[in-house]
Structures are given as C-alpha cells and as structure tokens.
Design a protein around this motif. Structure first.
Motif, PDB file in Angstrom:
ATOM      1  N   TYR A 226       0.854  -1.068   0.103  1.00 20.84           N
ATOM      2  CA  TYR A 226       0.014  -0.167  -0.053  1.00 20.84           C
ATOM      3  C   TYR A 226       0.975   1.227   0.159  1.00 20.84           C
ATOM      4  O   TYR A 226       2.064   1.065  -0.110  1.00 20.84           O
ATOM      5  CB  TYR A 226      -0.919  -0.009   1.275  1.00 20.84           C
ATOM      6  N   TRP A 227       0.382   2.492  -0.121  1.00 20.75           N
ATOM      7  CA  TRP A 227       1.087   3.726  -0.140  1.00 20.75           C
ATOM      8  C   TRP A 227       1.968   3.849   1.273  1.00 20.75           C
ATOM      9  O   TRP A 227       1.555   3.350   2.321  1.00 20.75           O
ATOM     10  CB  TRP A 227       0.145   4.871   0.006  1.00 20.75           C
ATOM     11  N   ASP A 228       3.185   4.118   1.174  1.00 22.30           N
ATOM     12  CA  ASP A 228       4.063   4.227   2.064  1.00 22.30           C
ATOM     13  C   ASP A 228       4.548   5.389   2.670  1.00 22.30           C
ATOM     14  O   ASP A 228       5.363   6.163   2.016  1.00 22.30           O
ATOM     15  CB  ASP A 228       5.393   3.371   1.768  1.00 22.30           C
ATOM     16  N   ASP A 263      -6.644   4.806  -1.350  1.00 20.64           N
ATOM     17  CA  ASP A 263      -6.703   3.815  -0.220  1.00 20.64           C
ATOM     18  C   ASP A 263      -5.409   2.600  -0.715  1.00 20.64           C
ATOM     19  O   ASP A 263      -5.216   1.684   0.506  1.00 20.64           O
ATOM     20  CB  ASP A 263      -8.060   3.005  -0.307  1.00 20.64           C
ATOM     21  N   GLY A 264      -4.699   2.628  -1.504  1.00 18.85           N
ATOM     22  CA  GLY A 264      -3.518   1.931  -1.690  1.00 18.85           C
ATOM     23  C   GLY A 264      -3.615   0.749  -2.555  1.00 18.85           C
ATOM     24  O   GLY A 264      -2.844   0.282  -3.048  1.00 18.85           O
ATOM     25  N   ARG A 265      -4.927   0.321  -2.619  1.00 19.14           N
ATOM     26  CA  ARG A 265      -5.145  -1.058  -3.653  1.00 19.14           C
ATOM     27  C   ARG A 265      -4.672  -0.829  -4.835  1.00 19.14           C
ATOM     28  O   ARG A 265      -4.169  -2.084  -5.421  1.00 19.14           O
ATOM     29  CB  ARG A 265      -6.575  -1.122  -3.550  1.00 19.14           C
ATOM     30  N   ILE A 266      -4.684   0.273  -5.578  1.00 20.72           N
ATOM     31  CA  ILE A 266      -4.077   0.219  -6.902  1.00 20.72           C
ATOM     32  C   ILE A 266      -2.581  -0.052  -7.005  1.00 20.72           C
ATOM     33  O   ILE A 266      -2.100  -0.664  -7.888  1.00 20.72           O
ATOM     34  CB  ILE A 266      -4.279   1.769  -7.500  1.00 20.72           C
ATOM     35  N   LYS A 267      -1.837   0.198  -6.059  1.00 21.30           N
ATOM     36  CA  LYS A 267      -0.369   0.213  -5.932  1.00 21.30           C
ATOM     37  C   LYS A 267      -0.183  -1.423  -5.730  1.00 21.30           C
ATOM     38  O   LYS A 267       0.674  -1.946  -6.385  1.00 21.30           O
ATOM     39  CB  LYS A 267       0.257   0.820  -4.908  1.00 21.30           C
TER      40      LYS A 267
END
Length: 389
Positions: A226-228, A263-267
């Motif tokens: 997820y986004w960091d 929400d970070g799911r794309i990453k």
C-alpha cells in the motif's frame, strides 16, 4: 561505509533541505535527478555488472517512505511556485516561534524541512477538520523532528540535547498541525498537498513498476504494497495490517481501484500483476536484455520506456515522468488521452505488432513500428506490455 553513514546520511542529510526526497540512505544528495538517457545507461550497466543486486526503495532504515519521496519529487516540476510559497509559509508561521536570547527558534531552515515533511507525509485520508487525526500525525512528526534535529547536530544533538530548542520546535509543530493555531496557513498547505498528491501517486506507481522490471532483484519492505508515507524509524517499523492487504489481494482489479486510488489498493494491484508476470517468465526478467525504447512527439520527455527481451519473450515497461504537468490539478491519477497529443513509442520493425496490456487485459496494436502513448496509458497511468505471438 561507517563514515559515509554518520557524516553524510546522519548529518549532512539532516542539514541540507533543498528537496528532502533526495536526502535518504544511499542517495547522492548533490544530484537532483538524471535524464532518461542516463537512466537507461545505468540500467544497462546494472544488467551487465550487477544483474542480481537488490533493488530496494524502502527499508527499516529509510528516512522517508518511498511514497513520501514520490510526492515531494513533484515539487521539482514547479520550482518557481515552490520558491514563492515556501518563504511565504515560513514568514506566516513565524508567530509560533519562541524567542530565546534575542534569537527566534526554531531556525528558518528547520521550519522549511518541517513544512516539506508535512507536504510529503500528510496522510491521504486525513481531513483537515479531523482533530484526532491531526494529533496523531503531529505525534509521528514529533518523533521524526527530534531525531532530525539531533542528527543534524546544529542546535542540539544526542550527547548534549538542547532542551529549550527542542521544546520550541515541538511546540511550533503542535501549534501548527495539532492545535491549528494558524488555520489559514494550514488550509493553504493542505490545499497544495491535495493538488500534488495525484502526481505523487503516479510517481509512486512508476517507481514500484521500475523496481519490479528493471535489471536486479526487487525487494518489497513490509507494508509498502500500500502507499508508504512512513517517516524515519521507529515510524517505519510500525505494525502492518496484513489482514487488510490479504483481503484486497483476493480481488485484484486495477480499473476498479483507480477511482479510490487513495486507499492504496491500486499500488498493490500493480505489484501483484507485475510479480505474477515475473513468476510466469522468470528467465526473461533475470537474464533478458535491456533495450531502451525511444519516444517521439510533443510529450516525449514525459515518458521512459524499455524492453526486456529473451528469445521470443518480450516485455515492455512504460512509465510517465513529470506527471503533474499532464494531470493538471484534477483529483484523479489517470491521464486524459488528449494530454499526450502525438506522443508515441517507436519500435524496430522486427518488434511485434500486437501486445497484451498486463494491467487491464487489453490487446494493443502497433502500426508502422509505433504505438501511441495515449493508447498505452489510457486506463492506467503506468503500463506493462507482453508481446503476443
């Protein structure tokens, strides 16, 4: 190595704040960036000399999470605006400083670094009116701030802490972020963050895709699927919500995750698809050639692309550069096809004409050795293509 670590990474990197995305472990602080030609040359040398070297963008020891750096890198696209707003912000926050022995503390340089950290690490889901969220963020920043000030060894250090200076710095941080004592200024800072966050996310996707496909062995630090937006340790060693990541991994749908990119799911989806391709073609990425792909057209400088080739297997990687200029101030991370104008990738005549887009399962056709950038990046801001027989 110990001298470099203590003198450069743990002292100079905490003193020199031109652009904090350049100040991290293993970085050459003096180099702001490289052009596409040098990136290709370095990648080619890595394949030749260090094909099994680790590719890491986050570790237990980084000073700023990989997506903090990706967002801060957007500032390099708008140097004139940044040179205008940063001094204005420093002047407007000055009323929150303390005066000790006729000196205003903390220093303007320390405030400038703090403002960059706020810009780079402000959580994507943090609303400006969320009192508890701002307090939690301020507490995390305070941990970074104490370490940054002491490592810099200018006003305080680990062996002889300057309590008055550290208290002044901590109080300014709390007054600005947690207590919101300058609401007009915080509103302006957060508005700026909202504007650059989509481009920062695109930079983050480009960074992770390059790591997974360029010559070398990619390393993924815990939680960074997820986004960091982590800070220096111990912030970057906080517990990871593996249950949430396991749940979202069961349904990898890149197009469905794009509208909710925050929400970070794309990453995670980009990582999962790229790793699946590596699993299916291990020798291609371990031993395949590295071949730069040229771009032509009005936005050619906004693209970096290369191919990994082994026998009949060919994978093509395409990532954008300087995305803010193409995204504008919108809230999404996908490009309008018109933004790319006549930009295209040019291939040798022997290259395939039909490609499978790994991230959206489309078939993309080339014509006369060219593929329009708009067709490659019409749905996802980064692309990974596999040649079809």
């Amino acid at each position: 190595a110990p001298i470099a670590a203590k003198a450069v990474e743990d002292t100079a990197a905490y003193r020199y704040g031109r652009l904090l995305s350049r100040n991290d472990v293993g970085f050459d602080i003096a180099r702001l960036g490289v052009d596409v030609a040098e990136f290709h040359a370095r990648s080619g040398r890595r394949r030749r000399d260090y094909p099994n070297a680790m590719l890491a963008t986050a570790t237990h020891d980084h000073k700023r999470g990989e997506d903090v750096r990706a967002r801060l890198a957007v500032i390099s696209e708008m140097p004139d605006e940044w040179a205008r707003v940063l001094p204005d912000w420093i002047a407007r926050i000055a009323c929150l400083r303390r005066h000790v022995d006729d000196a205003a503390i903390p220093s303007a340089a320390d405030i400038a670094m703090l403002l960059q950290m706020i810009v780079g690490a402000w959580p994507l889901d943090l609303a400006i009116g969320d009192d508890a969220g701002r307090a939690a963020f301020a507490q995390r920043l305070a941990g970074w701030q104490e370490k940054a000030l002491r490592e810099a060894k200018l006003a305080t250090d680990w062996t002889s802490p300057n309590a008055a200076y550290e208290l002044a710095a901590r109080e300014l941080l709390a007054a600005f972020v947690e207590k919101r004592e300058r609401p007009d200024l915080l509103d302006d800072v957060v508005a700026f963050i909202r504007r650059i966050s989509p481009a920062g996310a695109v930079n983050g996707l480009a960074q992770v895709l390059l790591k997974l496909t360029a010559p070398g062995v990619p390393d993924l630090y815990q939680g960074t699927d997820y986004w960091d937006f982590s800070l220096v340790d111990p912030d970057n060693r906080r517990p990871v919500d593996f249950a949430a990541r396991s749940a979202s991994l069961r349904s990898i749908d890149i197009e469905a995750s794009l509208p909710d990119w925050r929400d970070g799911r794309i990453k995670q989806a980009v990582i999962a698809r790229a790793l699946a391709l590596r699993r299916d073609h291990p020798h291609l990425f371990a031993a395949g050639s590295y071949e730069p792909i040229a771009a032509t057209g009005a936005c050619a400088n906004h693209l970096a692309a290369f191919a990994r080739r082994l026998d009949s297997g060919i994978a093509v990687v395409v990532v954008p550069r300087f995305p803010h200029a193409l995204l504008g101030d919108g809230a999404g991370i996908t490009f309008d096809s018109c933004a790319w104008k006549d930009t295209a990738l040019t291939f040798e005549n022997k290259s395939p004409v039909v490609w499978r887009s790994i991230f959206d399962d489309r078939m993309i056709r080339g014509a006369q050795g060219r593929i329009a950038a708009a067709s490659i990046l019409s749905r996802c801001p980064v692309a990974l293509l596999m040649a079809l027989p």
